[in-house]
Design an enzyme around this catalytic site. Structure first.
Site, short mmCIF file in Angstrom:
data_model
loop_
_atom_site.label_atom_id
_atom_site.label_comp_id
_atom_site.label_asym_id
_atom_site.label_seq_id
_atom_site.Cartn_x
_atom_site.Cartn_y
_atom_site.Cartn_z
CE LYS A 294 -4.51 0.90 0.47
NZ LYS A 294 -5.66 0.01 0.23
N1 GLU Z 1 -7.43 0.16 -3.00
C1 GLU Z 1 -8.18 -1.03 -3.23
C2 GLU Z 1 -8.19 -1.90 -2.00
O1 GLU Z 1 -8.03 -1.43 -0.89
C3 GLU Z 1 -7.75 -1.75 -4.49
C4 GLU Z 1 -6.32 -2.18 -4.52
C5 GLU Z 1 -5.89 -2.71 -5.89
O2 GLU Z 1 -6.72 -2.80 -6.80
O3 GLU Z 1 -4.71 -3.05 -5.98
O4 GLU Z 1 -8.44 -3.07 -2.07
#
Ligand code: GLU
Length: 434
Positions: free
Chosen positions: A124
């Site tokens: 993240k």
């Molecule tokens: N931000 C989204 C999540 O928390 C999607 C992450 C992604 O598609 O890599 O799952």
């Protein structure tokens, strides 16, 4: 056990930034992991792996503002685990972003990706910035500089960012372009959630909300709740909450209460979600919408509903408001919206919680489809994507439901059991090197 080995697993040896500070999301995540330990059998030997992110990068993001001065923002990219595949997870722009938060979000990505069995680890990113205060040019410069800074650890085969809170297709396009320009070749697979014209996938924008809807209806079926006429309350009316609300309304449910950072609304007969989506697109929030009554923010949690969807930020349902919540099912569209203390209160009240790591996995599932399509340069129809998404979500829900019933544990603990076993088995098979 040698004294050296003992010291590597003792609490004293844990760096200060990894401690469970009781209120933060990272502490919440650590408590969730601890609950799984008794169910992991021999894999529990590797559990400590999940309590330490593999790699943390903190970057300074300086940009020239429109007024000619230079501003510095703090950015992060955390790769929590890459045992099952490359790091994967979104990038968040928010004035309250902290390292502890990004660490927790990266860990929840590892668990989520394993829970729905997409071949990724977890990562993240985030920048501590209020994007609403930036002009379009400033937003682009922040994005490009941040991408360059984290460019040393991201890539189509290493770590693939995507949208999250306050980031969108345009930001993904700038990230893809910056990375590609630095590499000297167009690398569409470096991010997902891109515009369709740049290798994005049909259905990606709606995927998280659609996944919330799919598991929400599956949960309703299990507890004998009819979606027709069911009362839905939603916190957050963006890409997740707004889409999920619209799909529930289309299926015959009534969206009776909505809250976001601009206000709260109530309408017993059901809010017109399309009208509210249009209002949010024009004004940036639900506040000021005239198609429903305004509601005091605290009252939102006391409204009686059948399904409650927290789809904003973490730590929203705590021991302070959990006791007041009157609902049958909570479907976590957000990441980490419920603290462990609140989890226990709601469990005792008989509320069924579909945890974030399953409920909001639709986004990363279609991100996976997008990445696969980019690699093969062959694109699927929206129908194909939605069908495959539905299948992945239902299978994950059913597997977790079964583990929950067999072990008499919550859906969250069951999801962590399924996911942690997958991650730790991969960890064990790979072995330690060097
Ligand atoms: N931000 C989204 C999540 O928390 C999607 C992450 C992604 O598609 O890599 O799952």
């Amino acid at each position: 056990m040698s004294s050296q080995l003992q010291s590597t697993t003792s609490a004293q040896s844990i760096p200060s930034y990894l401690h469970a500070d009781d209120l933060g999301p990272w502490g919440n995540y650590l408590r969730q992991v601890d609950r799984v330990a008794p169910y992991l059998g021999s894999s529990s030997r590797w559990l400590e792996t999940l309590k330490r992110p593999k790699r943390i990068l903190i970057v300074d993001v300086p940009i020239e503002l429109d007024n000619g001065t230079v501003a510095h923002f703090e950015g992060y990219r955390v790769q929590h685990n890459v045992s099952r595949g490359p790091g994967k997870g979104g990038v968040r722009y928010h004035q309250d972003v902290t390292l502890s938060e990004v660490m927790a979000l990266s860990a929840w990505m590892s668990v989520k990706n394993a829970a729905v069995n997409v071949p990724y680890g977890g990562a993240k990113g985030g920048i501590r910035v209020d994007p609403r205060k930036l002009s379009r040019g400033e937003l682009e410069r922040v994005t490009r500089r941040y991408t360059s800074e984290i460019g040393i650890i991201i890539g189509p085969n290493t770590d693939i960012p995507a949208p999250d809170v306050n980031t969108n297709e345009q930001i993904m396009a700038w990230m893809m372009d910056t990375y590609s320009m630095n590499q000297g070749q167009t690398a569409t697979g470096v991010v997902t959630g891109k515009p369709i014209s740049l290798g994005g996938s049909l259905g990606r924008r709606e995927a998280t909300g659609r996944g919330v809807f799919v598991v929400g209806t599956e949960a309703a079926r299990r507890v004998g709740l009819d979606i027709q006429g069911a009362r839905i309350a939603v916190q957050g009316f963006g890409n997740v909450g707004g889409i999920a609300a619209r799909l529930f309304e289309e299926a015959g449910a009534k969206v009776i209460a909505v809250q976001d950072h601009t206000g709260s609304l109530y309408k017993a007969s059901g809010i017109d979600t399309n009208a509210l989506l249009a209002h949010v697109a024009n004004t940036g929030g639900v506040g000021g919408f005239t198609g429903a009554d305004p509601l005091a923010n605290d009252e939102f949690w006391t409204i009686e509903s059948d399904i409650l969807i927290p789809a904003a930020l973490e730590n929203q349902i705590t021991e302070k408001n959990a006791g007041k919540i009157k609902t049958k099912i909570i479907v976590e569209g957000a990441n980490g919206p419920t603290t462990t203390a609140a989890d226990d209160i709601l469990h005792d009240k008989g509320v069924l919680i579909i945890p974030d790591v399953v409920a909001n996995a639709g986004g990363v599932t279609v991100s996976y489809f997008e990445w696969v399509q980019d690699f093969s340069s062959f694109f699927w129809t929206e129908d194909e994507i939605n069908q495959r998404l539905e299948r992945v979500m239902r299978e994950a829900f059913n597997a977790v439901w079964q583990v929950a019933s067999e072990n008499k544990v919550s859906m969250r603990t069951a999801a962590f059991i399924v996911a942690c076993k997958r991650i730790l088995m991969a960890r064990e098979m790979r072995g330690l090197y060097p």
